[in-house]
Design a protein around this motif. Sequence first.
Motif, PDB file in Angstrom:
ATOM      1  N   GLU A  21       0.833  -1.190   0.000  1.00 28.78           N
ATOM      2  CA  GLU A  21       0.000   0.000   0.000  1.00 28.78           C
ATOM      3  C   GLU A  21       0.871   1.245   0.000  1.00 28.78           C
ATOM      4  O   GLU A  21       2.023   1.241   0.443  1.00 28.78           O
ATOM      5  CB  GLU A  21      -0.915   0.006   1.221  1.00 28.78           C
ATOM      6  N   LEU A  22       0.276   2.341  -0.459  1.00 29.01           N
ATOM      7  CA  LEU A  22       1.016   3.589  -0.598  1.00 29.01           C
ATOM      8  C   LEU A  22       1.551   4.089   0.743  1.00 29.01           C
ATOM      9  O   LEU A  22       2.672   4.586   0.830  1.00 29.01           O
ATOM     10  CB  LEU A  22       0.102   4.657  -1.223  1.00 29.01           C
ATOM     11  N   ASP A  23       0.778   3.946   1.806  1.00 32.27           N
ATOM     12  CA  ASP A  23       1.258   4.483   3.080  1.00 32.27           C
ATOM     13  C   ASP A  23       2.508   3.762   3.571  1.00 32.27           C
ATOM     14  O   ASP A  23       3.339   4.353   4.264  1.00 32.27           O
ATOM     15  CB  ASP A  23       0.158   4.421   4.153  1.00 32.27           C
ATOM     16  N   ALA A  24       2.668   2.513   3.191  1.00 32.40           N
ATOM     17  CA  ALA A  24       3.886   1.801   3.574  1.00 32.40           C
ATOM     18  C   ALA A  24       5.084   2.355   2.819  1.00 32.40           C
ATOM     19  O   ALA A  24       6.173   2.506   3.376  1.00 32.40           O
ATOM     20  CB  ALA A  24       3.736   0.308   3.297  1.00 32.40           C
ATOM     21  N   VAL A  25       4.893   2.700   1.565  1.00 29.70           N
ATOM     22  CA  VAL A  25       5.988   3.235   0.754  1.00 29.70           C
ATOM     23  C   VAL A  25       6.336   4.655   1.179  1.00 29.70           C
ATOM     24  O   VAL A  25       7.498   5.066   1.136  1.00 29.70           O
ATOM     25  CB  VAL A  25       5.609   3.191  -0.745  1.00 29.70           C
ATOM     26  N   LEU A  26       5.333   5.411   1.620  1.00 30.59           N
ATOM     27  CA  LEU A  26       5.577   6.804   1.990  1.00 30.59           C
ATOM     28  C   LEU A  26       6.564   6.940   3.143  1.00 30.59           C
ATOM     29  O   LEU A  26       7.193   7.982   3.315  1.00 30.59           O
ATOM     30  CB  LEU A  26       4.252   7.489   2.363  1.00 30.59           C
ATOM     31  N   THR A  27       6.707   5.914   3.950  1.00 34.57           N
ATOM     32  CA  THR A  27       7.668   5.995   5.051  1.00 34.57           C
ATOM     33  C   THR A  27       9.096   6.130   4.540  1.00 34.57           C
ATOM     34  O   THR A  27       9.988   6.516   5.294  1.00 34.57           O
ATOM     35  CB  THR A  27       7.563   4.746   5.945  1.00 34.57           C
ATOM     36  N   GLU A  28       9.316   5.799   3.271  1.00 34.35           N
ATOM     37  CA  GLU A  28      10.654   5.907   2.684  1.00 34.35           C
ATOM     38  C   GLU A  28      10.989   7.335   2.280  1.00 34.35           C
ATOM     39  O   GLU A  28      12.137   7.629   1.955  1.00 34.35           O
ATOM     40  CB  GLU A  28      10.758   4.996   1.446  1.00 34.35           C
TER      41      GLU A  28
END
Length: 904
Positions: free
Chosen positions: A439-446
Amino acid sequence: MPVTLSAPSGLHLYSRFVQRLHRRYAQMLPGLPPGPPTRDKLNLAYLGLRATGLDVGAALRVLRQLALERLAELDCTGHASLAAVTHGMTWLAEVTLDIAWQQVVLDLDDLHGAPTTAGGLRAEMWIIGMGKLGARELNVSSDIDLIYVYDEDGETLGNSEGRNKVSCQEYFTRAVKRMYALIGETTEHGFVFRVDLALRPNGNSGPSVVSLGALEEYLLVQGREWERFAWMKSRVVAPRSALLNGSPQALRSVVLPFVFRRYLDYNVFESLRTLHQQIRDHASKRSAGHPERANDVKLSRGGIREIEFTVQLLQVVRGGQFPELRTRPTLDALQRVAKAGLMPQATADALSAAYVFLRQVEHRIQYLDDQQTHVLPTRDDDLAWIAHTLNYPHTGAFLADLDAHREVVAQEFDTLLGGDRDCQTCNGKGGKNVREHAELDAVLTEFSGPVRTRLALWADNPRVQALRDDARGRLMRLLQRTAQWLDAGRVSQEAVLRMADWIEPLLRRESYLALMLERPSVHERLLRLLGAAKWPARYLLQHPGVIDELAGGNLFQSRFDAAEFEAELQARWVALQRTGEDDEESLLNLLRRAHHAEQFRTLARDVEGVLSVEQVADDLSALADAVLRVTARWCWDRLKTRHRETPAIAIMGYGKLGGKELGYGSDLDIVFVYDDEDERAQEIYASYVRKLINWMTVKTAEGDLYEIDTALRPNGNAGLLVTRFEAFADYQQQRGSNTAWTWEHQAMTRARFVMGLPSLQTRFDRVRHAVIGAARDGASLKAEIVAMRERVRQAHLVKAERFDVKHSPGAMVDAEFAVQYLVLLHTVAHPELADNVGNIALLQRAEKAGLLPPGVGEAAANAYREMRRVQHRARLNEEPTDVPVADLAAERDAVLTLWRSVMG
């Protein structure tokens, strides 16, 4: 028991299959005329076999045995190339299918009458050869993949009594069954070919024959990615009557759009990767408990199939836009992809050598027992025989070369299909493993800062939400890789923000996600390009397909080559002609794609610092010249009123085109002249020029080429669009009452012949030199140029604290007007000033001639160069071309000194 041979001429006799043929058909073998089988030889041999009393089916089967015996002899003794063998087998298939079809039609017509369409014509059947049969690459124990298609539905006419009428579908279904009986069934003489119909619409669950309409609907609605590869090699192989009447042309409009998409189609990478994995898995299951099956020269790692997949993938991805890549034979395709720059020539040659070697090994495996196998034999004597027929001194040397070829193939295949391998298993900074459906929110942590804020907007973006699962997975993996590069300092934050802005409107075109994921080098180059300036991002949004140019390995080591550009366009046009796709819209789009791609290559070299501003202008100007030449040729060829083979016309370039100083998006100042005594010449050339201008300026789905400005023609916009050369010369040389103004002579200093009738180039150069070199009154000339400069300045006022690199006092226009004054006044005494070599070189020549104080010309030339550089960078970044006065104070002073030295 193997036969011990002492002479190479008898090597084929080791084959157990050949031995059986000699025992059974010794008296019939001479019936096939000497040399490799061809259509005529096979037909002649068939008639001879029929004359012995054999029925059609038996004669066809014995004909196969004669052909294979001949090929085994020629191949194993070194008297037949790979092409001779594969073509011989292909001829055998085509001849036998044609003979069988003639017999089937004869029998069925007697029973049911001829199948007839609603229009009263006989319905046509096309027997389509797929795979190796379509490509004329059949191996010596190959099955044949066929699809039966007929043109239209209808009904038969009935027998002689008008009875037994059936539908065309039923007629042709019965025909297919009878064809199998004649070709595929095994009898005492064996079979002709093993027949496989599994590639037909809906596979083995579908009808054995389909109409053209049903095929079109299937391909549009249900056609799968792997079927595109299958259909790429398709070809109507029988009956011969259909090939001669041209009816198979109707298939092209159905098949071509299915196989070759109009855009660069990188989505096929994943589907081909999946297909290949399925094939490898199947091969692994077959070899489980049978280790000898792992040595499969076709399906194992580094085998024939991987060569075919490698080249077919490149063809399918780019064949829609580059029709010259559309070819069936593997060896020809390898050379075409190399010529197109998609593969190094050395790689293409290595894969070609491996392909020939592996195919020859495959044939020898099959000669042994006439089995449809690709697995190396386990018997030492069989291996030794294969090595001997390939001119190896012993088995060890043969196996060493086999391993070497397969390793080359495997490495190239893994390189091509291994694009996003690293990204699929890499971990982010927080230890999260971002999988395909992350999901996008997991990637946003990067990410952090403005980039994270910008990407967070995608959470509610309809385009992102509408993505299919696999496309969403690609996007997430692409973002993860971007985050890693951003964290490592390989790309800038600005570049990532611009990438987000660029890709968001394009999310529905999933092939761009696939391209960047499959090609990390393209992804990184794209980010560097976007980070360098704003204009590239806008250009990429207008023409997204050009990003494929970033995949070229020699992009930054090469420059624009006009001859190569024109040759490629011509090759694409010829390819479109072959398939009947050379309509006007297709040619317009072809020109635009080629132009956009070439301009983008120059842009990429520019922002990477590979080219200077002058080199960029040179390449963009050469590109415009080439586009004009090609467009002019194609327009004339398609002009309905043309009255001669080549037009007696010329195009003169003025302004930035004439001075070879074009920038991105520059329009073209051009003048058209002709020299033709035909009484219709004015009308014909006016029509031609209007057509040419329309081809250059009209916006299609691929955009436009250039804006065209013809205002510098005699009498400007009030004058004729195309002028007779004598009238043009009189106007420029002040002959008659209608003559050119001084500002038009200023324009002539930057004019040049671009293309057209060679004799007009010499005449134009004479007129230009006469105009520029005419004696003039210095005071009058100076007054007119100063007045013109003042009018230009008033039209482009600049704030007092700012310096506009083009229009401010001491800017580029001052330098250009000063040069024009020097050229018009002093060429009569210094003819070297007449050459159209650009303002910088002319300033240096004027100083060398003593027309400027020492150092003034050189200083002004350096200042002009720097102002061009500043202007160029500002336009790339979509910024104003005015800067604080202090930034270019030295350059401004140099040009002001030039102005005072020349104008007082």
